[in-house]
Design a protein around this motif. Structure first.
Motif, PDB file in Angstrom:
ATOM      1  N   ALA A  53     -26.710  -4.618  18.293  1.00 15.92           N
ATOM      2  CA  ALA A  53     -26.440  -6.032  18.550  1.00 15.92           C
ATOM      3  C   ALA A  53     -25.558  -6.209  19.782  1.00 15.92           C
ATOM      4  O   ALA A  53     -25.746  -7.143  20.578  1.00 15.92           O
ATOM      5  N   ARG A  54     -24.578  -5.324  19.953  1.00 16.94           N
ATOM      6  CA  ARG A  54     -23.705  -5.411  21.123  1.00 16.94           C
ATOM      7  C   ARG A  54     -24.495  -5.226  22.419  1.00 16.94           C
ATOM      8  O   ARG A  54     -24.261  -5.921  23.413  1.00 16.94           O
ATOM      9  N   VAL A  55     -25.407  -4.240  22.408  1.00 13.68           N
ATOM     10  CA  VAL A  55     -26.217  -4.015  23.608  1.00 13.68           C
ATOM     11  C   VAL A  55     -27.121  -5.216  23.874  1.00 13.68           C
ATOM     12  O   VAL A  55     -27.281  -5.646  25.015  1.00 13.68           O
ATOM     13  N   ASP A  56     -27.720  -5.774  22.828  1.00 10.69           N
ATOM     14  CA  ASP A  56     -28.551  -6.974  22.992  1.00 10.69           C
ATOM     15  C   ASP A  56     -27.743  -8.115  23.615  1.00 10.69           C
ATOM     16  O   ASP A  56     -28.234  -8.835  24.509  1.00 10.69           O
ATOM     17  N   ASN A  57     -26.519  -8.300  23.137  1.00  9.50           N
ATOM     18  CA  ASN A  57     -25.669  -9.364  23.683  1.00  9.50           C
ATOM     19  C   ASN A  57     -25.326  -9.105  25.151  1.00  9.50           C
ATOM     20  O   ASN A  57     -25.262 -10.040  25.964  1.00  9.50           O
ATOM     21  N   LEU A  58     -25.086  -7.830  25.478  1.00  8.44           N
ATOM     22  CA  LEU A  58     -24.789  -7.485  26.861  1.00  8.44           C
ATOM     23  C   LEU A  58     -26.000  -7.768  27.750  1.00  8.44           C
ATOM     24  O   LEU A  58     -25.861  -8.343  28.841  1.00  8.44           O
ATOM     25  N   VAL A  59     -27.189  -7.392  27.293  1.00  9.38           N
ATOM     26  CA  VAL A  59     -28.398  -7.643  28.069  1.00  9.38           C
ATOM     27  C   VAL A  59     -28.608  -9.150  28.266  1.00  9.38           C
ATOM     28  O   VAL A  59     -28.959  -9.609  29.361  1.00  9.38           O
ATOM     29  N   ALA A  60     -28.383  -9.924  27.216  1.00 13.03           N
ATOM     30  CA  ALA A  60     -28.547 -11.375  27.319  1.00 13.03           C
ATOM     31  C   ALA A  60     -27.622 -11.953  28.385  1.00 13.03           C
ATOM     32  O   ALA A  60     -28.018 -12.825  29.174  1.00 13.03           O
ATOM     33  N   GLU A  61     -26.387 -11.475  28.428  1.00 13.88           N
ATOM     34  CA  GLU A  61     -25.437 -11.970  29.423  1.00 13.88           C
ATOM     35  C   GLU A  61     -25.818 -11.500  30.826  1.00 13.88           C
ATOM     36  O   GLU A  61     -25.713 -12.253  31.802  1.00 13.88           O
ATOM     37  N   LEU A  62     -26.264 -10.249  30.934  1.00 10.66           N
ATOM     38  CA  LEU A  62     -26.686  -9.733  32.234  1.00 10.66           C
ATOM     39  C   LEU A  62     -27.867 -10.531  32.782  1.00 10.66           C
ATOM     40  O   LEU A  62     -27.940 -10.813  33.982  1.00 10.66           O
ATOM     41  N   ASP A 334     -13.869  -6.987  32.306  1.00  6.58           N
ATOM     42  CA  ASP A 334     -13.346  -7.805  31.211  1.00  6.58           C
ATOM     43  C   ASP A 334     -14.469  -8.448  30.404  1.00  6.58           C
ATOM     44  O   ASP A 334     -14.424  -8.465  29.170  1.00  6.58           O
ATOM     45  N   ALA A 335     -15.477  -8.975  31.091  1.00  7.39           N
ATOM     46  CA  ALA A 335     -16.592  -9.590  30.380  1.00  7.39           C
ATOM     47  C   ALA A 335     -17.383  -8.558  29.591  1.00  7.39           C
ATOM     48  O   ALA A 335     -17.816  -8.814  28.468  1.00  7.39           O
ATOM     49  N   THR A 336     -17.540  -7.373  30.167  1.00 10.39           N
ATOM     50  CA  THR A 336     -18.255  -6.301  29.461  1.00 10.39           C
ATOM     51  C   THR A 336     -17.500  -5.886  28.211  1.00 10.39           C
ATOM     52  O   THR A 336     -18.090  -5.724  27.131  1.00 10.39           O
ATOM     53  N   LYS A 337     -16.189  -5.724  28.330  1.00 14.40           N
ATOM     54  CA  LYS A 337     -15.379  -5.353  27.168  1.00 14.40           C
ATOM     55  C   LYS A 337     -15.395  -6.432  26.100  1.00 14.40           C
ATOM     56  O   LYS A 337     -15.405  -6.128  24.901  1.00 14.40           O
ATOM     57  N   GLN A 338     -15.397  -7.682  26.519  1.00 13.06           N
ATOM     58  CA  GLN A 338     -15.417  -8.769  25.546  1.00 13.06           C
ATOM     59  C   GLN A 338     -16.697  -8.741  24.715  1.00 13.06           C
ATOM     60  O   GLN A 338     -16.674  -8.956  23.500  1.00 13.06           O
ATOM     61  N   ILE A 339     -17.820  -8.453  25.354  1.00 11.41           N
ATOM     62  CA  ILE A 339     -19.086  -8.375  24.635  1.00 11.41           C
ATOM     63  C   ILE A 339     -19.081  -7.185  23.667  1.00 11.41           C
ATOM     64  O   ILE A 339     -19.599  -7.269  22.549  1.00 11.41           O
ATOM     65  N   LEU A 340     -18.467  -6.092  24.082  1.00 12.33           N
ATOM     66  CA  LEU A 340     -18.421  -4.883  23.252  1.00 12.33           C
ATOM     67  C   LEU A 340     -17.214  -4.859  22.317  1.00 12.33           C
ATOM     68  O   LEU A 340     -17.015  -3.878  21.600  1.00 12.33           O
ATOM     69  N   ALA A 341     -16.444  -5.929  22.290  1.00 12.58           N
ATOM     70  CA  ALA A 341     -15.125  -5.949  21.642  1.00 12.58           C
ATOM     71  C   ALA A 341     -15.074  -5.329  20.247  1.00 12.58           C
ATOM     72  O   ALA A 341     -14.114  -4.601  19.940  1.00 12.58           O
ATOM     73  N   PRO A 342     -16.032  -5.573  19.359  1.00 14.10           N
ATOM     74  CA  PRO A 342     -15.925  -4.964  18.025  1.00 14.10           C
ATOM     75  C   PRO A 342     -15.921  -3.443  18.049  1.00 14.10           C
ATOM     76  O   PRO A 342     -15.510  -2.805  17.078  1.00 14.10           O
ATOM     77  N   LEU A 343     -16.380  -2.850  19.160  1.00 14.87           N
ATOM     78  CA  LEU A 343     -16.453  -1.393  19.263  1.00 14.87           C
ATOM     79  C   LEU A 343     -15.321  -0.792  20.086  1.00 14.87           C
ATOM     80  O   LEU A 343     -15.151   0.425  20.103  1.00 14.87           O
ATOM     81  N   VAL A 344     -14.546  -1.645  20.777  1.00 10.53           N
ATOM     82  CA  VAL A 344     -13.551  -1.158  21.733  1.00 10.53           C
ATOM     83  C   VAL A 344     -12.153  -1.205  21.127  1.00 10.53           C
ATOM     84  O   VAL A 344     -11.740  -2.225  20.572  1.00 10.53           O
ATOM     85  N   ASP A 345     -11.414  -0.079  21.227  1.00 12.51           N
ATOM     86  CA  ASP A 345     -10.055  -0.051  20.682  1.00 12.51           C
ATOM     87  C   ASP A 345      -9.035  -0.271  21.790  1.00 12.51           C
ATOM     88  O   ASP A 345      -9.380  -0.518  22.954  1.00 12.51           O
ATOM     89  N   GLU A 346      -7.753  -0.167  21.429  1.00 18.03           N
ATOM     90  CA  GLU A 346      -6.679  -0.469  22.373  1.00 18.03           C
ATOM     91  C   GLU A 346      -6.566   0.575  23.481  1.00 18.03           C
ATOM     92  O   GLU A 346      -5.883   0.355  24.493  1.00 18.03           O
ATOM     93  N   GLN A 347      -7.231   1.720  23.321  1.00 18.41           N
ATOM     94  CA  GLN A 347      -7.218   2.751  24.356  1.00 18.41           C
ATOM     95  C   GLN A 347      -8.465   2.695  25.236  1.00 18.41           C
ATOM     96  O   GLN A 347      -8.778   3.657  25.931  1.00 18.41           O
ATOM     97  N   ASN A 348      -9.174   1.579  25.177  1.00 18.02           N
ATOM     98  CA  ASN A 348     -10.394   1.396  25.958  1.00 18.02           C
ATOM     99  C   ASN A 348     -11.446   2.458  25.632  1.00 18.02           C
ATOM    100  O   ASN A 348     -12.110   2.990  26.533  1.00 18.02           O
ATOM    101  N   ARG A 349     -11.588   2.729  24.347  1.00 21.67           N
ATOM    102  CA  ARG A 349     -12.621   3.652  23.873  1.00 21.67           C
ATOM    103  C   ARG A 349     -13.684   2.866  23.113  1.00 21.67           C
ATOM    104  O   ARG A 349     -13.359   2.094  22.201  1.00 21.67           O
ATOM    105  N   VAL A 350     -14.936   3.054  23.501  1.00 22.74           N
ATOM    106  CA  VAL A 350     -16.053   2.423  22.814  1.00 22.74           C
ATOM    107  C   VAL A 350     -16.502   3.383  21.719  1.00 22.74           C
ATOM    108  O   VAL A 350     -17.108   4.419  21.977  1.00 22.74           O
ATOM    109  N   ASN A 351     -16.173   3.047  20.487  1.00 27.29           N
ATOM    110  CA  ASN A 351     -16.454   3.930  19.354  1.00 27.29           C
ATOM    111  C   ASN A 351     -17.879   3.690  18.861  1.00 27.29           C
ATOM    112  O   ASN A 351     -18.176   2.658  18.253  1.00 27.29           O
ATOM    113  N   ILE A 352     -18.769   4.651  19.104  1.00 28.36           N
ATOM    114  CA  ILE A 352     -20.161   4.490  18.683  1.00 28.36           C
ATOM    115  C   ILE A 352     -20.368   4.886  17.227  1.00 28.36           C
ATOM    116  O   ILE A 352     -21.460   4.712  16.686  1.00 28.36           O
ATOM    117  N   GLY A 353     -19.322   5.422  16.584  1.00 29.09           N
ATOM    118  CA  GLY A 353     -19.410   5.758  15.169  1.00 29.09           C
ATOM    119  C   GLY A 353     -20.193   7.039  14.915  1.00 29.09           C
ATOM    120  O   GLY A 353     -20.610   7.742  15.847  1.00 29.09           O
TER     121      GLY A 353
END
Length: 376
Positions: A53-62, A334-353
């Motif tokens: 869903a995060r990638v879909d949202n990023l593509v939509a914004e792009l 900033d816009a990219t991080k905002q779209i990915l926000a549920p996956l991004v922690d305070e250390q700027n790590r995108v946790n893919i799980g």
């Protein structure tokens, strides 16, 4: 302006895997912009819904922005083994984005780590010299930080993957956040344990020198300790002819544990050794949970000896990096991080799980990996 893709090549002994290649570098005025279109995601219980869903949202914004050509490169420690699904994912994403780019890795793995580190530094410098606007890199060590920082100083966006260099000037890290992964694995085991008290043996890493292994182990230790169990970490031994030593050491610790060992948690690809240690200590019926998808681990899962394993999402690790690099260049960090926000922690790590694979779901998981072209 329309997006195009063309191939480019770096030298000094690199294996090259091609992404999107166009036939022309010329863009005609008035050419219609082609929206980014993703391949359809599989309808499967293992599909990471939030990540997709995060990638879909990023593509939509792009697609709302001005899509421009971009040159990028993804630099890996190697292209086979663990990194093969990463290569597949990165190439697919670059093809969808129609960027100019490649996935590169060394042709030979040197026994001297300094050689690999130096080669990666050369790769980063060459990518900058060749005009890359974004670099994804799986760094070997802190000695690669200076090359990353130099690339950033030259206006190139850098995203790390697989292993991080948080002290560098990279924009984001994409991959498994190991403390969270260890906690997930421990929670899987909790469901199979008898009530405390009891000792849980963790086949993990005791020293902080190996940060990723230590963080994963500490994540598991905290979950088990908070649940009332006694975590007992035994050092996993990876190098040389070590399996017998490893199992014998675990056996000795099991025999001296107080309270008795009531479960095992393996945190690396050699997790199957927990089965051997349980047999050697005469406690074959205790629950065992593993990590990674080693063939021996899978075999013990099919035999009912390992209840579940946990696998890293290498394909998605590779797939996300080009999209993130393109997002940073096109709509900003900033816009990219905002779209990915549920996956991004305070250390700027995108946790893919990580994927939790129960023993009775091996075939279903293999079918999922096949559907995304990921070999593990």
């Amino acid at each position: 302006m329309a997006r195009i893709g063309r191939c480019w090549m770096a030298v000094f002994g690199l294996t090259l895997t091609t992404a999107a290649c166009g036939s022309s570098d010329v863009i005609e005025e008035g050419t219609e912009v082609t929206p980014i279109t993703r391949a359809e995601s599989p309808d499967n219980e293992f599909t990471p819904v939030e990540l997709e869903a995060r990638v879909d949202n990023l593509v939509a914004e792009l697609n709302k922005s001005s899509l421009e050509p971009m040159q990028m490169v993804v630099l890996l420690k190697e292209l086979s083994g663990f990194f093969e699904p990463i290569t597949t994912g990165a190439n697919r994403a670059m093809g969808e984005l129609e960027v100019t780019g490649n996935v590169l890795g060394p042709t030979d793995q040197s026994d001297d780590p300094t050689t690999s580190q130096d080669l990666q530094n050369q790769q980063v410098k060459q990518a900058v010299a060749d005009g890359a606007a974004g670099i994804g890199v799986s760094p070997f060590d802190n000695v690669n930080a200076a090359a990353i920082d130099e690339a950033v100083a030259n206006g190139v966006h850098v995203v790390t993957l697989d292993s991080d260099l948080a002290a560098s000037k990279r924009s984001l890290f994409v991959g498994t956040v190991n403390k969270a992964a260890g906690a997930t694995a421990a929670n899987t085991l909790l469901a199979a344990l008898p009530e405390p008290p009891g000792t849980v043996m963790i086949h993990g890493n005791v020293g902080p020198e190996w940060v990723d292994g230590y963080d994963r182990t500490q994540g598991a230790v905290e979950v088990l300790a908070n649940a009332g169990y006694t975590p007992l970490v035994t050092q996993a031994v990876f190098f040389g002819d070590n399996e017998t030593f490893d199992v014998d050491w675990m056996k000795s610790q099991i025999e001296s544990a107080d309270p008795p060992v009531i479960g095992f948690l393996g945190l690396f690809n050699i997790s199957y050794r927990c089965v051997l240690a349980a047999d050697a200590a005469g406690i074959p019926d205790v629950p065992i949970v593993a990590y990674d998808f080693d063939p021996k681990t899978v075999d013990y899962m099919r035999k009912g000896r390992i209840l579940a394993t946990h696998t890293q999402r290498q394909y998605y690790e590779g797939y996300l990096v080009p999209y993130i690099l393109y997002g940073i260049k096109t709509i900003g960090i900033d816009a990219t991080k905002q779209i990915l926000a549920p996956l991004v922690d305070e250390q700027n790590r995108v946790n893919i799980g990580i994927d939790v694979v129960p023993a009775d779901k091996i075939d279903a998981y293999n079918a999922f990996l096949d559907s995304i072209g990921s070999i593990q």
